[in-house]
Design a protein around this motif. Sequence first.
Motif, mmCIF file in Angstrom:
data_model
loop_
_atom_site.group_PDB
_atom_site.id
_atom_site.type_symbol
_atom_site.label_atom_id
_atom_site.label_comp_id
_atom_site.label_asym_id
_atom_site.label_seq_id
_atom_site.Cartn_x
_atom_site.Cartn_y
_atom_site.Cartn_z
ATOM 1 N N GLY A 85 6.926 11.076 1.201
ATOM 2 C CA GLY A 85 5.587 10.769 0.933
ATOM 3 C C GLY A 85 5.313 9.299 1.077
ATOM 4 O O GLY A 85 4.529 8.858 0.293
ATOM 5 N N LEU A 86 6.018 8.557 1.896
ATOM 6 C CA LEU A 86 5.762 6.943 2.068
ATOM 7 C C LEU A 86 4.703 6.733 2.873
ATOM 8 O O LEU A 86 4.617 7.387 4.177
ATOM 9 C CB LEU A 86 7.033 6.435 2.466
ATOM 10 N N ASN A 87 3.774 5.973 2.451
ATOM 11 C CA ASN A 87 2.649 5.479 3.274
ATOM 12 C C ASN A 87 1.689 6.576 3.603
ATOM 13 O O ASN A 87 0.609 6.429 4.369
ATOM 14 C CB ASN A 87 2.934 4.769 4.458
ATOM 15 N N VAL A 88 1.813 7.848 3.164
ATOM 16 C CA VAL A 88 0.796 8.910 3.607
ATOM 17 C C VAL A 88 -0.430 8.731 3.068
ATOM 18 O O VAL A 88 -1.546 8.671 3.530
ATOM 19 C CB VAL A 88 1.447 10.250 3.378
ATOM 20 N N LYS A 89 -0.496 8.703 1.571
ATOM 21 C CA LYS A 89 -1.882 8.191 0.957
ATOM 22 C C LYS A 89 -2.495 6.867 1.341
ATOM 23 O O LYS A 89 -3.631 6.924 1.488
ATOM 24 C CB LYS A 89 -1.652 8.022 -0.513
ATOM 25 N N SER A 90 -1.581 5.930 1.824
ATOM 26 C CA SER A 90 -2.045 4.606 2.134
ATOM 27 C C SER A 90 -2.684 4.784 3.740
ATOM 28 O O SER A 90 -3.815 4.245 3.925
ATOM 29 C CB SER A 90 -0.909 3.726 2.534
ATOM 30 N N LEU A 91 -2.205 5.699 4.322
ATOM 31 C CA LEU A 91 -2.879 5.872 5.847
ATOM 32 C C LEU A 91 -4.096 6.412 5.640
ATOM 33 O O LEU A 91 -5.194 5.822 6.119
ATOM 34 C CB LEU A 91 -2.031 7.079 6.418
ATOM 35 N N PHE A 92 -4.544 7.449 4.785
ATOM 36 C CA PHE A 92 -5.704 8.102 4.563
ATOM 37 C C PHE A 92 -6.799 7.167 3.785
ATOM 38 O O PHE A 92 -8.026 7.177 4.011
ATOM 39 C CB PHE A 92 -5.712 9.647 4.096
ATOM 40 N N THR A 93 -6.232 6.420 2.860
ATOM 41 C CA THR A 93 -7.110 5.480 2.168
ATOM 42 C C THR A 93 -7.468 4.288 3.002
ATOM 43 O O THR A 93 -8.797 4.058 3.103
ATOM 44 C CB THR A 93 -6.185 4.745 1.144
ATOM 45 N N LYS A 94 -6.683 3.897 4.063
ATOM 46 C CA LYS A 94 -6.973 2.884 5.015
ATOM 47 C C LYS A 94 -8.005 3.392 5.894
ATOM 48 O O LYS A 94 -9.108 2.661 6.285
ATOM 49 C CB LYS A 94 -5.650 2.275 5.929
ATOM 50 N N ASN A 102 5.889 8.709 12.514
ATOM 51 C CA ASN A 102 6.290 9.595 11.202
ATOM 52 C C ASN A 102 8.084 9.761 11.242
ATOM 53 O O ASN A 102 8.506 9.404 12.285
ATOM 54 C CB ASN A 102 5.521 11.229 11.425
ATOM 55 N N LYS A 103 8.454 10.260 10.053
ATOM 56 C CA LYS A 103 9.621 10.365 10.032
ATOM 57 C C LYS A 103 10.525 9.070 9.950
ATOM 58 O O LYS A 103 11.729 8.881 10.087
ATOM 59 C CB LYS A 103 10.369 11.366 10.975
ATOM 60 N N PHE A 133 -2.319 1.082 13.369
ATOM 61 C CA PHE A 133 -0.674 1.499 13.548
ATOM 62 C C PHE A 133 -0.021 1.608 11.958
ATOM 63 O O PHE A 133 -0.295 0.559 11.196
ATOM 64 C CB PHE A 133 -0.005 0.570 14.473
ATOM 65 N N ILE A 134 0.654 2.598 11.585
ATOM 66 C CA ILE A 134 1.376 2.811 10.398
ATOM 67 C C ILE A 134 2.317 3.504 10.676
ATOM 68 O O ILE A 134 2.553 4.282 11.591
ATOM 69 C CB ILE A 134 0.356 3.007 9.190
ATOM 70 N N GLU A 135 3.477 3.349 10.012
ATOM 71 C CA GLU A 135 4.601 4.490 9.775
ATOM 72 C C GLU A 135 4.713 5.128 8.612
ATOM 73 O O GLU A 135 4.376 4.568 7.575
ATOM 74 C CB GLU A 135 6.047 3.302 10.076
ATOM 75 N N THR A 136 5.028 6.406 8.474
ATOM 76 C CA THR A 136 4.814 7.119 7.414
ATOM 77 C C THR A 136 6.386 8.001 7.467
ATOM 78 O O THR A 136 6.876 8.090 8.159
ATOM 79 C CB THR A 136 3.629 7.993 7.534
ATOM 80 N N SER A 137 6.406 8.777 6.209
ATOM 81 C CA SER A 137 7.467 9.772 6.048
ATOM 82 C C SER A 137 6.747 10.772 5.098
ATOM 83 O O SER A 137 6.675 10.679 3.977
ATOM 84 C CB SER A 137 8.704 9.314 5.170
ATOM 85 N N ALA A 138 6.258 11.904 5.852
ATOM 86 C CA ALA A 138 5.637 13.057 4.949
ATOM 87 C C ALA A 138 6.697 13.688 4.173
ATOM 88 O O ALA A 138 6.284 14.223 3.197
ATOM 89 C CB ALA A 138 5.180 14.322 6.280
#
Length: 214
Positions: free
Chosen positions: A166-175, A132-133, A158-163
């Motif tokens: 809002g980057l990749n957060v929806k993608s994380l839970f969709t995957k 994250n971050k 594995f995935i990187e996100t930014s809460a």
Amino acid sequence: MDSPSTPATADFSLASPRRTKVVLLGDQSVGKTSLITRFMYDQFDNTYQATIGIDFLSKTMYVEDRTVRLQLWDTAGQERFRSLIPSYIRDSSVAIVVYDITDRQSFLSTSTWIDDVKAERGSDVMIVLVGNKADLSEKRQVTIEEATAKSTQMNIMFIETSAKAGLNVKSLFTKIALSLPGLDKDGQADAKNIQIDVTTQQAAAVPEASQCNC
């Protein structure tokens, strides 16, 4: 005159979504609560407040041809709450292990969190490593390559996100929703973890995650 019969397609008992317990783990202040808040409400709170004990939220997702109800369990990262964690891992289907890409120690700690998950659930759990971050890439202490290597070694996602962004957060839970075992048409569970491939990124942008075909 007899009333017309109800068509078989009107069986609403099939519409009840499956409940999936997702537990978020990781050191203090890596952004576990912020990830949930962004996913649930599309908001980010700049004011940090440590989670006390365990928080629980639920959200129904509609992805492709399936409906999944995620039960999100937000755990405290402080050491004094560590003894509570195993009981919440015990019946989970998914464990999201979060670290802060600007805090190397939080990345090193993920090994312990992952070991805790495997000790309680063995191979009957999907594990996702989340850096994250990602919006603070200029302060990065953990490279994407290093985290990718670790996820490959452990056979986890594995995935990187930014809460914050809002980057990749929806993608994380969709995957996660799309990769859940036991949701295929023949009812056969597939507990194999799927790695999410995150390619090289710029400081201000994190690409959408894609599924690795390796």
